[in-house]
Design a protein around this motif. Structure first.
Motif, mmCIF file in Angstrom:
data_model
loop_
_atom_site.group_PDB
_atom_site.id
_atom_site.type_symbol
_atom_site.label_atom_id
_atom_site.label_comp_id
_atom_site.label_asym_id
_atom_site.label_seq_id
_atom_site.Cartn_x
_atom_site.Cartn_y
_atom_site.Cartn_z
ATOM 1 N N ALA A 75 0.831 -1.214 0.000
ATOM 2 C CA ALA A 75 0.000 0.000 0.000
ATOM 3 C C ALA A 75 0.860 1.256 0.000
ATOM 4 O O ALA A 75 0.590 2.217 -0.723
ATOM 5 N N ALA A 76 1.946 1.242 0.787
ATOM 6 C CA ALA A 76 2.829 2.417 0.859
ATOM 7 C C ALA A 76 3.593 2.620 -0.441
ATOM 8 O O ALA A 76 3.688 3.741 -0.960
ATOM 9 N N LEU A 152 -16.587 -0.814 -2.242
ATOM 10 C CA LEU A 152 -16.983 -0.835 -3.644
ATOM 11 C C LEU A 152 -16.905 0.562 -4.264
ATOM 12 O O LEU A 152 -16.452 0.720 -5.403
ATOM 13 N N PHE A 153 -17.341 1.567 -3.530
ATOM 14 C CA PHE A 153 -17.277 2.943 -4.009
ATOM 15 C C PHE A 153 -15.830 3.335 -4.294
ATOM 16 O O PHE A 153 -15.496 3.914 -5.330
ATOM 17 N N THR A 154 -14.935 2.984 -3.369
ATOM 18 C CA THR A 154 -13.514 3.301 -3.536
ATOM 19 C C THR A 154 -12.919 2.563 -4.720
ATOM 20 O O THR A 154 -12.077 3.091 -5.454
ATOM 21 N N THR A 168 -10.012 7.101 0.977
ATOM 22 C CA THR A 168 -9.780 5.970 0.069
ATOM 23 C C THR A 168 -8.545 5.159 0.461
ATOM 24 O O THR A 168 -8.535 3.930 0.339
ATOM 25 N N GLY A 169 -7.487 5.846 0.902
ATOM 26 C CA GLY A 169 -6.286 5.125 1.323
ATOM 27 C C GLY A 169 -6.561 4.210 2.499
ATOM 28 O O GLY A 169 -6.080 3.069 2.547
ATOM 29 N N VAL A 174 -7.813 -1.369 4.633
ATOM 30 C CA VAL A 174 -8.799 -2.284 5.230
ATOM 31 C C VAL A 174 -8.996 -3.510 4.339
ATOM 32 O O VAL A 174 -9.004 -4.662 4.813
ATOM 33 N N LEU A 175 -9.133 -3.266 3.021
ATOM 34 C CA LEU A 175 -9.336 -4.384 2.099
ATOM 35 C C LEU A 175 -8.101 -5.290 2.036
ATOM 36 O O LEU A 175 -8.229 -6.519 2.084
ATOM 37 N N LEU A 176 -6.913 -4.692 1.937
ATOM 38 C CA LEU A 176 -5.689 -5.493 1.850
ATOM 39 C C LEU A 176 -5.490 -6.339 3.109
ATOM 40 O O LEU A 176 -5.112 -7.516 3.034
ATOM 41 N N LEU A 177 -5.748 -5.751 4.272
ATOM 42 C CA LEU A 177 -5.591 -6.515 5.521
ATOM 43 C C LEU A 177 -6.643 -7.611 5.626
ATOM 44 O O LEU A 177 -6.374 -8.700 6.151
ATOM 45 N N THR A 178 -7.861 -7.346 5.125
ATOM 46 C CA THR A 178 -8.901 -8.386 5.138
ATOM 47 C C THR A 178 -8.489 -9.561 4.255
ATOM 48 O O THR A 178 -8.626 -10.728 4.639
ATOM 49 N N ILE A 179 -7.974 -9.241 3.058
ATOM 50 C CA ILE A 179 -7.491 -10.303 2.163
ATOM 51 C C ILE A 179 -6.354 -11.076 2.835
ATOM 52 O O ILE A 179 -6.292 -12.310 2.764
#
Length: 279
Positions: A75-76, A152-154, A168-169, A174-179
C-alpha cells in the motif's frame, strides 16, 4: 466419541468454512483485479511462517504478522509517485519468498509443519483450528458488511469516493488486511502455493454467470464451499493430496463455467435469470 473426534469430519467443517470465506473475499479480489497481489501475499507470508517455527510460536501467527507487513508495504509503495502496484507487488513477492528460503537454509531440516504450510494439511486440523477459522469468518463477514459500500465505491469510482469524503487510502488498507487475514486462514487447508486458486477461481467462475454483485457473491460462496467439500471427497476417494484436490476442483468449476456460459442462450436460460434479463 463425538462427531468432532473424526479427522474427516473436522476437515469437512474446515474446508466448508474456508471455501465460503475464500469465495466471499475472492469477489473483491477479482473485481478489484488484486489476483497478483493475493499471489504475492501467499508467497510473502512464507518468511513469517519460517521465523515463527524457528522461535517456537504458532506458524499462523507468523503468517499474520508477515502478511500485515506485506499488505502495508504494498500500500505504501503503490502510493509513491512513479511507482505502480504491480511493480511493488512483484518485488514483495520475490523478496518475501527469498527471505523465507534463506531462513529455511539456516535450519538443519525442513520441518513437517513448514512443508504442510506449503501444500496444506487439512486432515490435521483440530478443534482449536476450527474455532479460529469460525472466528475469522465472523470478523471478515462483519467487516465486509460494515464497509462493503465504501469498499466498492472506492474501488469503482475513486474520484467520486474522495469527493464524497471517503478516506480511500484507509479503505484500501482495510481491504488489503482483510485479504491478508483470509489468505493466512486458507493456507493451512490449501497450502501457500495453492491458496490463490481457492480464493480467485470461485469468484472468477461466479463472475461469468452474472453481472449483479449480489448474485456474484452468492455464487462465489457456493462455488467456494463446493470446491472445498468436492475436493475433500475426491481426496478421500482417490487418495490424492487434499490441497491439490481442492485446488483442482475449484479450477474445474471455473473451466466448466467458462464452457457453459459460452453456450447459446437458448440452451442455458438460467444465465438470463442470473443476469437479471427476462427471457
Amino acid at each position: 466419541m463425538n462427531w468432532w473426534d473424526d479427522a474427516v469430519h473436522r476437515a469437512a467443517a474446515e474446508v466448508l468454512l474456508v471455501g465460503m470465506l475464500a469465495g466471499l473475499v475472492g469477489v473483491h479480489v477479482v473485481l478489484r483485479r488484486l489476483s497478483f497481489f493475493t499471489m504475492a501475499l501467499t508467497h510473502a507470508t512464507f518468511p513469517g511462517v519460517v521465523a515463527a517455527s524457528i522461535i517456537g510460536v504458532h506458524i499462523v501467527l507468523g503468517g499474520v504478522v508477515a502478511g500485515a507487513v506485506v499488505a502495508l508495504g504494498v500500500a505504501a509503495l503503490s502510493r509513491r509517485r512513479g511507482q505502480n502496484a504491480a511493480a511493488a507487488t512483484g518485488v514483495v513477492l520475490s523478496g518475501g519468498f527469498a527471505l523465507g528460503a534463506a531462513l529455511v537454509a539456516t535450519q538443519n531440516g525442513f520441518s513437517r509443519d513448514l512443508s504442510s504450510f506449503l501444500v496444506g494439511s487439512v486432515l490435521t486440523v483440530n478443534v482449536r483450528d476450527l474455532v479460529m477459522t469460525a472466528v475469522v469468518s465472523v470478523v471478515v463477514v462483519a467487516v465486509l458488511l460494515a464497509g462493503g459500500r465504501a469498499l466498492l465505491f472506492t474501488g469503482f469510482d475513486r474520484d467520486g469516493a474522495r469527493a464524497a469524503g471517503l478516506a480511500t487510502g484507509l479503505w484500501d488498507i482495510v481491504l488489503l488486511l482483510t485479504i491478508e487475514v483470509v489468505v493466512v486462514t486458507v493456507v493451512p487447508a490449501a497450502g501457500t502455493i495453492l491458496a490463490l486458486a481457492l480464493i480467485v477461481a470461485p469468484a472468477a467462475a461466479a463472475r461469468l454467470w452474472s453481472t449483479r454483485l449480489g448474485v456474484i457473491t452468492a455464487l462465489a460462496v457456493a462455488f467456494g464451499a463446493a470446491s472445498g467439500l468436492g475436493g475433500l471427497y475426491a481426496s478421500a476417494r482417490w487418495d490424492i493430496a487434499a490441497g491439490a484436490s481442492i485446488t483442482l476442483t475449484a479450477t474445474a468449476i471455473l473451466a466448466l463455467s467458462l464452457v457453459l456460459t459460452r453456450l447459446p442462450v437458448r440452451y442455458l436460460p438460467v444465465r438470463l435469470s442470473l443476469t437479471g434479463v427476462r427471457s
